[in-house]
Every structure is written in C-alpha cells, then in structure tokens.
Scaffold this motif. Sequence first.
Motif, mmCIF file in Angstrom:
data_model
loop_
_atom_site.group_PDB
_atom_site.id
_atom_site.type_symbol
_atom_site.label_atom_id
_atom_site.label_comp_id
_atom_site.label_asym_id
_atom_site.label_seq_id
_atom_site.Cartn_x
_atom_site.Cartn_y
_atom_site.Cartn_z
ATOM 1 N N ASN A 29 0.809 -1.227 0.000
ATOM 2 C CA ASN A 29 0.000 0.000 0.000
ATOM 3 C C ASN A 29 0.843 1.279 0.000
ATOM 4 O OD1 ASN A 29 -2.452 -1.369 -0.001
ATOM 5 N ND2 ASN A 29 -2.310 -1.690 2.214
ATOM 6 N N THR A 30 2.030 1.208 -0.604
ATOM 7 C CA THR A 30 2.864 2.418 -0.699
ATOM 8 C C THR A 30 2.296 3.314 -1.783
ATOM 9 O OG1 THR A 30 4.725 0.999 -0.193
ATOM 10 C CG2 THR A 30 5.260 3.207 -0.950
ATOM 11 N N VAL A 31 1.821 2.677 -2.858
ATOM 12 C CA VAL A 31 1.280 3.424 -3.981
ATOM 13 C C VAL A 31 -0.136 2.921 -4.201
ATOM 14 C CG1 VAL A 31 1.516 3.904 -6.431
ATOM 15 C CG2 VAL A 31 3.541 3.581 -5.038
ATOM 16 N N ALA A 32 -1.090 3.833 -4.301
ATOM 17 C CA ALA A 32 -2.466 3.379 -4.512
ATOM 18 C C ALA A 32 -3.200 4.377 -5.380
ATOM 19 C CB ALA A 32 -3.175 3.232 -3.166
ATOM 20 N N GLY A 33 -4.382 3.969 -5.842
ATOM 21 C CA GLY A 33 -5.253 4.881 -6.584
ATOM 22 C C GLY A 33 -4.630 5.377 -7.865
ATOM 23 N N LYS A 34 -4.690 6.697 -8.048
ATOM 24 C CA LYS A 34 -4.284 7.244 -9.344
ATOM 25 C C LYS A 34 -2.776 7.165 -9.594
ATOM 26 C CE LYS A 34 -3.809 12.202 -8.246
ATOM 27 N NZ LYS A 34 -3.325 12.054 -6.904
ATOM 28 N N ASP A 35 -1.956 6.991 -8.530
ATOM 29 C CA ASP A 35 -0.505 6.906 -8.729
ATOM 30 C C ASP A 35 -0.086 5.558 -9.300
ATOM 31 O OD1 ASP A 35 -0.065 9.415 -7.763
ATOM 32 O OD2 ASP A 35 0.119 8.745 -5.668
ATOM 33 N N LEU A 36 -0.995 4.576 -9.201
ATOM 34 C CA LEU A 36 -0.602 3.229 -9.606
ATOM 35 C C LEU A 36 -0.655 3.119 -11.124
ATOM 36 C CD1 LEU A 36 0.214 0.605 -8.333
ATOM 37 C CD2 LEU A 36 -2.115 -0.172 -8.517
ATOM 38 N N GLN A 37 0.520 3.068 -11.720
ATOM 39 C CA GLN A 37 0.581 2.860 -13.169
ATOM 40 C C GLN A 37 1.734 1.899 -13.426
ATOM 41 O OE1 GLN A 37 2.195 6.218 -15.233
ATOM 42 N NE2 GLN A 37 2.977 7.170 -13.410
ATOM 43 N N ASN A 38 1.887 1.447 -14.669
ATOM 44 C CA ASN A 38 2.982 0.517 -14.938
ATOM 45 C C ASN A 38 4.327 1.215 -14.788
ATOM 46 O OD1 ASN A 38 1.244 -1.506 -15.397
ATOM 47 N ND2 ASN A 38 1.249 -1.311 -17.622
ATOM 48 N N GLN A 39 5.305 0.471 -14.261
ATOM 49 C CA GLN A 39 6.657 1.023 -14.025
ATOM 50 C C GLN A 39 6.597 2.340 -13.256
ATOM 51 O OE1 GLN A 39 6.301 -0.046 -17.531
ATOM 52 N NE2 GLN A 39 7.305 -1.972 -17.121
ATOM 53 N N VAL A 40 6.046 2.260 -12.046
ATOM 54 C CA VAL A 40 5.889 3.464 -11.208
ATOM 55 C C VAL A 40 7.235 4.155 -11.016
ATOM 56 C CG1 VAL A 40 5.215 4.287 -8.923
ATOM 57 C CG2 VAL A 40 4.012 2.378 -9.939
ATOM 58 N N LEU A 41 8.304 3.353 -10.806
ATOM 59 C CA LEU A 41 9.590 3.957 -10.426
ATOM 60 C C LEU A 41 10.333 4.559 -11.610
ATOM 61 C CD1 LEU A 41 10.866 1.349 -7.838
ATOM 62 C CD2 LEU A 41 9.806 3.528 -7.396
ATOM 63 N N ALA A 58 15.185 4.678 -5.500
ATOM 64 C CA ALA A 58 14.995 4.187 -4.129
ATOM 65 C C ALA A 58 13.599 4.573 -3.652
ATOM 66 C CB ALA A 58 16.042 4.821 -3.221
ATOM 67 N N ILE A 59 12.943 3.671 -2.896
ATOM 68 C CA ILE A 59 11.624 3.986 -2.343
ATOM 69 C C ILE A 59 11.435 3.195 -1.054
ATOM 70 C CG2 ILE A 59 10.366 2.208 -3.633
ATOM 71 C CD1 ILE A 59 8.127 4.404 -3.992
ATOM 72 N N GLN A 60 10.729 3.799 -0.087
ATOM 73 C CA GLN A 60 10.542 3.129 1.203
ATOM 74 C C GLN A 60 9.115 2.585 1.309
ATOM 75 O OE1 GLN A 60 10.196 5.080 5.321
ATOM 76 N NE2 GLN A 60 12.361 4.640 5.130
ATOM 77 N N MET A 61 9.008 1.321 1.785
ATOM 78 C CA MET A 61 7.690 0.707 1.962
ATOM 79 C C MET A 61 7.524 0.302 3.423
ATOM 80 S SD MET A 61 7.768 -1.802 -1.342
ATOM 81 C CE MET A 61 9.269 -2.675 -1.001
ATOM 82 N N GLU A 62 6.281 0.255 3.873
ATOM 83 C CA GLU A 62 6.019 -0.244 5.227
ATOM 84 C C GLU A 62 5.138 -1.474 5.104
ATOM 85 O OE1 GLU A 62 4.401 3.170 7.105
ATOM 86 O OE2 GLU A 62 6.365 4.143 7.240
#
Length: 595
Positions: A29-41, A58-62
Amino acid sequence: MKHIRNFCIIAHIDHGKSTLADRLLEYTNTVAGKDLQNQVLDDMDLERERGITIKSHAIQMEYEYKGEKYVLNLIDTPGHVDFSYEVSRSIAACEGALLIVDATQGIQAQTISNLYMAIENDLEIIPVVNKVDLESAMPEEVEDQVIELLGCDHEDIIRASGKTGIGIEDILAAIIERIPAPVGDVDAPLQCLIFDSVFNPFRGIIAYFKICNGTIRKGDLVKFVATGKEYDADEIGVLKLDMSPRNQLSAGDVGYIISGIKTSREVKVGDTITHVQRPCDAAIDGFEEVKPMVFAGVYPIETEDYENLRASLEKLQLNDASLTFQPESSVALGFGFRCGFLGLLHMEIVQERLDREFDMDVITTVPNVSYMVYDKKGNKSEVHNPSGLPDITLIDHIEEPYIRASVITVTDYIGPIMTLCLGKRGELIKQEYISGNRVELIYDMPLGEIVIDFYDKLKSISKGYASFDYHIHDYRESKLVKLDILLNGESVDALSTLTHVDNAVTFGRRMCEKLKELIPRQQFDIAIQAAIGAKIIARETIKAVRKDVTAKCYGGDISRKRKLLEKQKKGKKRMKQIGTVEVPQKAFLAVLKLD
C-alpha cells in the motif's frame, strides 16, 4: 533497527524487475489509486518509451508481518550492461538482493555479472523465477539453472509473476526473514554514504544517502568528507513516492538531505557525510571509480551555446555519475567537450536527455576508445582522440584495450556468433555448456571493434537469444593507423578514426561512398579522399552543379562554344579556391551505421 530491511533488485535487461517492483509497492500500500501505473519507479519519459530502467530508484515501503511493522527500503536497478555502475552503487547501499530470472528465457549474461557483484559485497541473495504465468514458461528448467549457479535448494526459490501478483507475499516474507537487518551504532559519530544525487531547480542539489552509523537531525551542521565543505541540513527525510520530511534519521535508514548546495562539484557520489562537531574517524569505502569505455566529442550546433552545454552536462553528471567530460576544440566543429560513456546505449541516452531535459542541440563525433601510445623514448601517453595522436615518426607502438566478453546463447546460433566474433578480431578463450542447450562463449576482443555495432549485430543474428556482458581485461599491442578523411584536400578532424591496418582500406572506401551520398552538391567539384598519412587509399568525386552556358550558342564554329566553356571553367576554379564544404550532421551519424 531490527525492523529495517534494505534490498535491491538485480536481473538481466527485460526480466521484469520494474513490474515486480510495482507489485511490491501495491501489496504494501505504498502506492495506490491514481498513482498506480505501470513502471511506477521509472519516472523519466525516456525510460517509459524504451521500456528500460536507466537510473536506480529508491523507495521506502512499510509492511506488517506477524503483527510487527517493518520498514523496507527498495532500490530498483537497471539491467543493461551500459548501466552496471548504477547497479554497483545500489548494491553498496543494501544488505540483500532479489535475483530475478525470467522463466521463459533462463539465466543470461547480465544476471551472472550482477550476481557476482552482489556476492562480492556479501549480500543475501533471494532467487525469484518471474513470469511463471506465461504459456512459454519453463520454471523447472530455469530453477535447475539457478540451483547450478547459486548452489541453493529448490525450497529457496520463489516462483512469482509481476503481472498477476503470484508469489508476491512469499517474496515479502522472504525479504523479512532471510535478509539481515542493517548493522550500525546509533550513538556512534555520524557516517552516511551518498549513493545518488539529483538536481532540483528550486531547491538545489538533493543528495540520497544511507546511514551506516550515528543519527542525523534536521538543522544539524554537517560536513562532506571528500570536498571538506560544511552545510546545514535544511531538510532531511525518507523517499516515498515523493520525498517525505522527517526530524531525525538514524543508522540503517536510507534518506535524502537538502542543504541548499548550488554547484555540482560539491557533491560526489560515494562521498561520506559526517557531523562537524563530532566527525567520524574514516570515510566509508564507497564503490570503485567508474572507467568510461567509449569516448566521443559532443559539440553545440550554435557556438554561443557552449557555456549552456557545460552547465547541462554538469547537471546531468549529478544524476548520472558515470558520465565524464573535459573541454576540447576541433577545427571543423569549434569548441565542445570530450565525453566518456560506458557504452553506445549510454551515449545515445545522454544525447537524448540533453535534447529533452536541457533543450540542447548537439553534434556527436565518431565514438572511439582510449589507446596507450608509446614513443621511441619509452614515454607512455593515453590518447582518447585521433587528433591527439603524436606524429607517426615518433611513435614506437600503440596498445589498444581488450575486453573479456561472455556471450550466453542457445547451441543453434554458435556458428554465426563465432563468425561475428572472429570478424571483430576476437580470440576464443573457452566454450562451456551451462545446462541443456545453453552455451557460454568467452572471447578476448578489442574494445574498439565492439564499440560501434557489435551488440546490435549479435542480437539480430541470434534472433534476440544471445546475451552479452564484458569487462576490461588488458591492453595489447596492435597495428593501428590513423585514417583521415579529406574534403578538397583539407582534413575533417571530426571524421578521422584510429583503425586496424587490415580494416583501413575497406573502411576508408565505405566512408567515401557514404559521404558522397550525404554531402550536397556544390557549384564546384568536391573530392572526397581517405588517407593514411600521405597515402590516399580511396577517392570519390561529387560532380559540380553547372549551368548550361552553351545553350544560347547554336550553329557557328566550335571555338565559340569552347570560349564560353573555358570562361566557365575559370570561374569554377576561382570558386573552388574560396568555397568551403559544409558536412551535414547526418554524415557524422552515418559513419556509425556503415553496414
């Protein structure tokens, strides 16, 4: 600290790293909704268009696992051989790595070289077989290859699919259980390793770091060890999809620092950050200095853009530490820079980024490699540019760089690949079967031969089934000559190349033919010649565009026509003395695609 895990993803190009990273971000659940697209990074347009990763991200997840909250720092890395320096930096900032292998293609050259890099840094490796949902997948065969390579058990390998989300929860569990937590002392003096930096036009330079020891708080006075400069930490924080500020970060964390740095020379990737009041004893051993393989001149099309080009290259270098450049000038093209790249794709990407991000129109000369030139007194000098070669009478011998290349392919294509490598003056060192019908060929080859079109040819003759990886091996003596291209007797320094004696005549001939097609006709004859020293080895002539001066002459004596033609001939001769020939930009690029 025991709830932090730092890991990177390594694989061959196109094995599905970025897609798998998307699923990890979605499941945590780091990225959800409208931010979720292919190859987010992959946030560069160029990365999206070509479907390749150019930068490490680099990206941080919980993630909550067995009732406890964990912080996972993921670094997604590029897979192409030209960006292996990015991978070495990501590996230095991690304790573990996901090794991803495509279930339809099996192990390829880049997988092996990235894996060795990770093992040298003592990372915990988690093997993942990706794309198991495809019909052409062969998970059992690929697992056997992985076991042979890593010496692990069948149970250690996770089957996954980045597209459908199979096995993602197993991967997250394995990351928490198998990858060790970072080690470090929270109370020791501050020690942070800078592994990347970006330029922001509003906030200056933002450095990304991993804390090895100590704690950093907002507003601390810090010092960069290599440059000795001191700054205030205006803002620190962690990297979510955007930057999210924090008041303090301690050992094991990966984050960013903004301190109003304006000039790019003050941030060096691999540098150590420490406190001014209580500095650490020693800088952290970073990663090795990057060695450019391919050199090319980059010149602005308009000469007044020279300073803008310098500023653009400096900003690009922040983001891409493997680019090197130094000023040089050329008779044909004016002032520009001699740039060092890791390979041809890297060169193409830099050129494209200069155009898109900084709006710079540039001309790039023929790429070449660096040579060691020994003169008759025994002095050694490094030459990156054919025009920097000393007089031929002073040279004792020239050494060129050789690479140790590893090509992994299926047995069907061994013949054509061997023919290609021998045509490029390669020497077969060994050939061994990895598993089933996959074979690894190890060659020693001159770097100058593979720089221009080797990779493209290898892909086309093997229908995409060959993978290629290389590293510099040594320098060896070769019979090299400088091939000059003359237009009307004047040498065009941007087109001169260093080439092997055996290839010189055919290369010179092809070059003259190509230029004849590309240079527009003038009012006078243009002679295009290829020369080695004073010896002309090939020539083509572009005929003059001429007016029919005898049209008004009908009947009468032949001498009347001759008089008019003689008069025209004199004018053409005078024109040729003062006329200059413009070489179009297409001609410089055409040399790269001579076949």
